[in-house]
Design a protein around this motif. Structure first.
Motif, PDB file in Angstrom:
ATOM      1  N   GLU A 165       0.949  -1.275  -0.186  1.00 32.96           N
ATOM      2  CA  GLU A 165      -0.191   0.040  -0.001  1.00 32.96           C
ATOM      3  C   GLU A 165       0.772   1.320  -0.087  1.00 32.96           C
ATOM      4  O   GLU A 165       0.620   2.273   0.781  1.00 32.96           O
ATOM      5  CB  GLU A 165      -1.124  -0.003   1.123  1.00 32.96           C
ATOM      6  CG  GLU A 165      -1.927  -1.196   1.266  1.00 32.96           C
ATOM      7  CD  GLU A 165      -2.863  -1.302   2.478  1.00 32.96           C
ATOM      8  OE1 GLU A 165      -3.941  -0.451   2.331  1.00 32.96           O
ATOM      9  OE2 GLU A 165      -2.652  -1.518   3.494  1.00 32.96           O
ATOM     10  N   LEU A 166       1.770   1.125  -0.950  1.00 31.72           N
ATOM     11  CA  LEU A 166       2.612   2.344  -0.875  1.00 31.72           C
ATOM     12  C   LEU A 166       2.089   3.567  -1.511  1.00 31.72           C
ATOM     13  O   LEU A 166       1.008   3.207  -2.468  1.00 31.72           O
ATOM     14  CB  LEU A 166       3.990   2.009  -1.670  1.00 31.72           C
ATOM     15  CG  LEU A 166       4.997   1.172  -1.225  1.00 31.72           C
ATOM     16  CD1 LEU A 166       5.821   0.379  -2.395  1.00 31.72           C
ATOM     17  CD2 LEU A 166       5.821   1.866  -0.045  1.00 31.72           C
ATOM     18  N   HIS A 167       2.232   4.641  -1.171  1.00 30.86           N
ATOM     19  CA  HIS A 167       1.667   5.959  -2.089  1.00 30.86           C
ATOM     20  C   HIS A 167       2.822   6.937  -2.506  1.00 30.86           C
ATOM     21  O   HIS A 167       2.755   8.092  -2.541  1.00 30.86           O
ATOM     22  CB  HIS A 167       0.913   6.620  -0.960  1.00 30.86           C
ATOM     23  CG  HIS A 167       1.315   6.766   0.455  1.00 30.86           C
ATOM     24  ND1 HIS A 167       1.973   7.916   0.759  1.00 30.86           N
ATOM     25  CD2 HIS A 167       1.177   6.149   1.482  1.00 30.86           C
ATOM     26  CE1 HIS A 167       2.449   7.726   2.202  1.00 30.86           C
ATOM     27  NE2 HIS A 167       1.930   6.676   2.518  1.00 30.86           N
ATOM     28  N   LEU A 168       4.152   6.537  -2.978  1.00 35.36           N
ATOM     29  CA  LEU A 168       5.156   7.369  -3.232  1.00 35.36           C
ATOM     30  C   LEU A 168       4.794   7.917  -4.451  1.00 35.36           C
ATOM     31  O   LEU A 168       5.118   9.190  -4.810  1.00 35.36           O
ATOM     32  CB  LEU A 168       6.325   6.531  -3.352  1.00 35.36           C
ATOM     33  CG  LEU A 168       7.837   7.137  -3.570  1.00 35.36           C
ATOM     34  CD1 LEU A 168       7.992   8.232  -2.662  1.00 35.36           C
ATOM     35  CD2 LEU A 168       8.981   6.310  -3.871  1.00 35.36           C
ATOM     36  N   ILE A 169       4.279   7.264  -5.345  1.00 32.30           N
ATOM     37  CA  ILE A 169       3.903   7.771  -6.835  1.00 32.30           C
ATOM     38  C   ILE A 169       3.042   8.897  -6.614  1.00 32.30           C
ATOM     39  O   ILE A 169       3.010   9.899  -7.279  1.00 32.30           O
ATOM     40  CB  ILE A 169       3.354   6.681  -7.662  1.00 32.30           C
ATOM     41  CG1 ILE A 169       4.490   5.596  -8.108  1.00 32.30           C
ATOM     42  CG2 ILE A 169       2.954   7.310  -8.964  1.00 32.30           C
ATOM     43  CD1 ILE A 169       4.170   4.776  -9.042  1.00 32.30           C
ATOM     44  N   SER A 170       2.097   8.551  -5.694  1.00 34.22           N
ATOM     45  CA  SER A 170       0.855   9.668  -5.431  1.00 34.22           C
ATOM     46  C   SER A 170       1.581  10.839  -4.973  1.00 34.22           C
ATOM     47  O   SER A 170       1.320  12.193  -5.225  1.00 34.22           O
ATOM     48  CB  SER A 170      -0.108   9.264  -4.877  1.00 34.22           C
ATOM     49  OG  SER A 170      -0.918  10.327  -4.005  1.00 34.22           O
ATOM     50  N   ASP A 171       2.559  10.900  -3.871  1.00 31.13           N
ATOM     51  CA  ASP A 171       3.360  11.874  -3.228  1.00 31.13           C
ATOM     52  C   ASP A 171       4.234  12.734  -4.160  1.00 31.13           C
ATOM     53  O   ASP A 171       4.258  13.896  -4.484  1.00 31.13           O
ATOM     54  CB  ASP A 171       4.152  11.485  -2.134  1.00 31.13           C
ATOM     55  CG  ASP A 171       3.507  10.879  -1.128  1.00 31.13           C
ATOM     56  OD1 ASP A 171       2.200  11.272  -0.973  1.00 31.13           O
ATOM     57  OD2 ASP A 171       4.061   9.971  -0.316  1.00 31.13           O
ATOM     58  N   ILE A 172       4.767  11.959  -5.172  1.00 32.41           N
ATOM     59  CA  ILE A 172       5.575  12.519  -6.249  1.00 32.41           C
ATOM     60  C   ILE A 172       4.517  13.372  -7.193  1.00 32.41           C
ATOM     61  O   ILE A 172       4.713  14.405  -7.674  1.00 32.41           O
ATOM     62  CB  ILE A 172       6.421  11.390  -6.935  1.00 32.41           C
ATOM     63  CG1 ILE A 172       7.475  10.878  -6.227  1.00 32.41           C
ATOM     64  CG2 ILE A 172       7.301  12.201  -8.172  1.00 32.41           C
ATOM     65  CD1 ILE A 172       8.078   9.572  -7.094  1.00 32.41           C
ATOM     66  N   LEU A 173       3.467  12.742  -7.792  1.00 34.65           N
ATOM     67  CA  LEU A 173       2.675  13.542  -8.556  1.00 34.65           C
ATOM     68  C   LEU A 173       2.202  14.670  -7.896  1.00 34.65           C
ATOM     69  O   LEU A 173       1.602  15.667  -8.501  1.00 34.65           O
ATOM     70  CB  LEU A 173       1.578  12.547  -8.920  1.00 34.65           C
ATOM     71  CG  LEU A 173       1.801  11.428  -9.927  1.00 34.65           C
ATOM     72  CD1 LEU A 173       0.790  10.703  -9.994  1.00 34.65           C
ATOM     73  CD2 LEU A 173       2.452  12.029 -11.321  1.00 34.65           C
ATOM     74  N   HIS A 174       1.939  14.806  -6.634  1.00 36.26           N
ATOM     75  CA  HIS A 174       1.554  15.895  -5.769  1.00 36.26           C
ATOM     76  C   HIS A 174       2.747  16.888  -5.251  1.00 36.26           C
ATOM     77  O   HIS A 174       2.520  17.728  -4.494  1.00 36.26           O
ATOM     78  CB  HIS A 174       0.588  15.504  -4.497  1.00 36.26           C
ATOM     79  CG  HIS A 174      -0.684  14.966  -4.927  1.00 36.26           C
ATOM     80  ND1 HIS A 174      -0.870  13.713  -5.396  1.00 36.26           N
ATOM     81  CD2 HIS A 174      -1.924  15.737  -5.366  1.00 36.26           C
ATOM     82  CE1 HIS A 174      -2.018  13.394  -5.583  1.00 36.26           C
ATOM     83  NE2 HIS A 174      -2.881  14.615  -5.466  1.00 36.26           N
ATOM     84  N   GLY A 175       3.800  16.606  -5.781  1.00 37.18           N
ATOM     85  CA  GLY A 175       4.799  17.535  -5.551  1.00 37.18           C
ATOM     86  C   GLY A 175       5.311  17.465  -4.145  1.00 37.18           C
ATOM     87  O   GLY A 175       5.899  18.302  -3.553  1.00 37.18           O
ATOM     88  N   PHE A 176       5.104  16.194  -3.170  1.00 34.00           N
ATOM     89  CA  PHE A 176       5.467  15.968  -1.918  1.00 34.00           C
ATOM     90  C   PHE A 176       4.735  17.315  -1.022  1.00 34.00           C
ATOM     91  O   PHE A 176       5.508  17.688  -0.304  1.00 34.00           O
ATOM     92  CB  PHE A 176       7.021  16.094  -1.715  1.00 34.00           C
ATOM     93  CG  PHE A 176       7.391  14.768  -2.278  1.00 34.00           C
ATOM     94  CD1 PHE A 176       7.466  13.410  -1.554  1.00 34.00           C
ATOM     95  CD2 PHE A 176       8.273  14.979  -3.542  1.00 34.00           C
ATOM     96  CE1 PHE A 176       7.941  12.380  -2.131  1.00 34.00           C
ATOM     97  CE2 PHE A 176       9.048  13.549  -3.922  1.00 34.00           C
ATOM     98  CZ  PHE A 176       8.718  12.414  -3.303  1.00 34.00           C
ATOM     99  N   ARG A 177       3.637  17.786  -1.456  1.00 30.34           N
ATOM    100  CA  ARG A 177       3.098  18.692  -0.613  1.00 30.34           C
ATOM    101  C   ARG A 177       2.201  18.340   0.390  1.00 30.34           C
ATOM    102  O   ARG A 177       1.791  18.788   1.533  1.00 30.34           O
ATOM    103  CB  ARG A 177       2.273  19.403  -1.598  1.00 30.34           C
ATOM    104  CG  ARG A 177       2.822  20.473  -2.817  1.00 30.34           C
ATOM    105  CD  ARG A 177       2.127  21.044  -3.583  1.00 30.34           C
ATOM    106  NE  ARG A 177       1.581  22.358  -2.571  1.00 30.34           N
ATOM    107  CZ  ARG A 177      -0.008  22.362  -2.513  1.00 30.34           C
ATOM    108  NH1 ARG A 177      -0.664  21.558  -2.898  1.00 30.34           N
ATOM    109  NH2 ARG A 177      -0.301  23.369  -1.662  1.00 30.34           N
ATOM    110  N   GLY A 178       1.933  16.777   0.406  1.00 31.09           N
ATOM    111  CA  GLY A 178       1.228  16.467   1.451  1.00 31.09           C
ATOM    112  C   GLY A 178      -0.133  16.497   1.441  1.00 31.09           C
ATOM    113  O   GLY A 178      -0.592  17.324   0.657  1.00 31.09           O
ATOM    114  N   GLN A 179      -0.972  16.132   2.561  1.00 27.29           N
ATOM    115  CA  GLN A 179      -2.453  16.356   2.661  1.00 27.29           C
ATOM    116  C   GLN A 179      -2.876  17.374   3.813  1.00 27.29           C
ATOM    117  O   GLN A 179      -2.281  17.478   4.713  1.00 27.29           O
ATOM    118  CB  GLN A 179      -3.251  15.132   2.887  1.00 27.29           C
ATOM    119  CG  GLN A 179      -2.855  14.133   1.521  1.00 27.29           C
ATOM    120  CD  GLN A 179      -3.799  12.916   2.010  1.00 27.29           C
ATOM    121  OE1 GLN A 179      -4.412  12.876   3.115  1.00 27.29           O
ATOM    122  NE2 GLN A 179      -4.106  11.962   1.024  1.00 27.29           N
TER     123      GLN A 179
END
Length: 303
Positions: free
Chosen positions: A44-58
């Protein structure tokens, strides 16, 4: 199988010949990509999602009772600015399972010694209260009475945890370093304390922590009390509690939903086996196995 008119080879043989012409490294890369995709999904990695969002987080989402919204927003704006920010996981730990594994292996707790106080509940049950004070004094009463303004945090461990758990020691030590007096209220039968009554602990029962908080409030009436990990107790007591403030970390709001979540896929089911085979749980069983009351626990678990 039909033969090819030109060479007399079957379609299957042609496919094998074509496959043999593909370089071996391409097969290796394809297999590696498939394994990584499965592992990404499994953990359940979310590294790709973090990259696509520019490591801005939620953004941190806060929920208030309508009548207190303005007051809480004002308090949080000045006292808790971090709650207005964003949360981003460490990139190389962008998975809840990797975070759990990392803490289990590398989460070396600080070294210190609690001062233990055994509290006897009304039904004869024994609760271990482990103290760590902001000062170096070994006299609990003297320290608290000499400085009643120092807040006292009552910390409740999670299921099958006690004051010796690594995450508990990190939390307690950090709070004490920031000037708080801290006491960990261990559940019945945990913390190396024997079961001394017919009433056993379970995650939905709050009578022990209710009794401990009343005891501490009567003993130190001028000391502000705060609680960590007392979500259900706080909801049940409401405004009748003597606690000045409480916080719950990663609380399982609905145990039924949590159980379904844990069993939803293979990696989650591994936690069931890991928990039941853990050294801590086996030690708890071995401590209480000579007691006839432990047979009662076994019956409850089996049914």
């Amino acid at each position: 199988m039909s033969k090819d008119a030109a060479g007399g080879e079957s379609a299957g043989e042609l496919l094998l010949r074509a496959a043999a012409m593909v370089p071996a490294e391409r097969y290796v890369l394809t297999a590696l990509a498939i394994v990584l995709a499965i592992l990404y999904r499994f953990l359940e990695l979310h590294l790709i999602s973090d990259i696509l969002h520019g490591f801005r987080g939620q953004c941190v989402k806060l929920t208030f009772r309508d009548s207190l919204t303005d007051r809480y927003h004002l308090i949080i704006a000045y006292k808790c600015p971090s709650l207005h920010g964003r949360y981003i996981a460490t990139p190389w730990l962008a998975s809840p399972h990797l975070q759990t594994l990392f803490v289990s292996i590398f989460g070396i707790p600080p070294s210190f010694t609690y001062k233990r106080e055994l509290y006897t509940a009304r039904d004869g049950g024994t609760i271990a209260l482990d103290w760590l004070l902001a000062s170096d004094s070994e006299d609990i009463d003297g320290c608290i009475y000499n400085d009643a303004s120092t807040p006292l945090a009552v910390v409740l461990p999670g299921q099958n945890s006690d004051s010796a758990s690594a995450y508990m020691k990190h939390l307690v030590y950090s709070m004490a370093n920031k000037g708080w007096n801290v006491v960990v209220s261990n559940h019945r039968g945990l913390g190396g304390v024997p079961i001394t009554s017919d009433c056993l602990y379970n995650g939905g029962w709050t009578e022990d922590i209710r009794e401990v908080i009343k005891y501490l409030h009567l003993k130190y009436p001028n000391t502000p009390l705060f609680c960590v990990g007392t979500c259900q107790y706080s909801g049940e007591e409401g405004e009748n509690t003597s606690v000045a403030g409480a916080v719950s970390i990663c609380s399982p709001w609905d145990p039924v939903v949590c159980d379904r979540f844990i069993c939803r896929n293979l990696v989650q089911r591994c936690y069931d086996r890991a928990l039941t085979m853990s050294e801590r749980l086996c030690k708890i069983v071995s401590i209480h196995s000579p007691s006839s009351r432990w047979c009662y626990i076994d019956v409850i678990l089996i049914t």
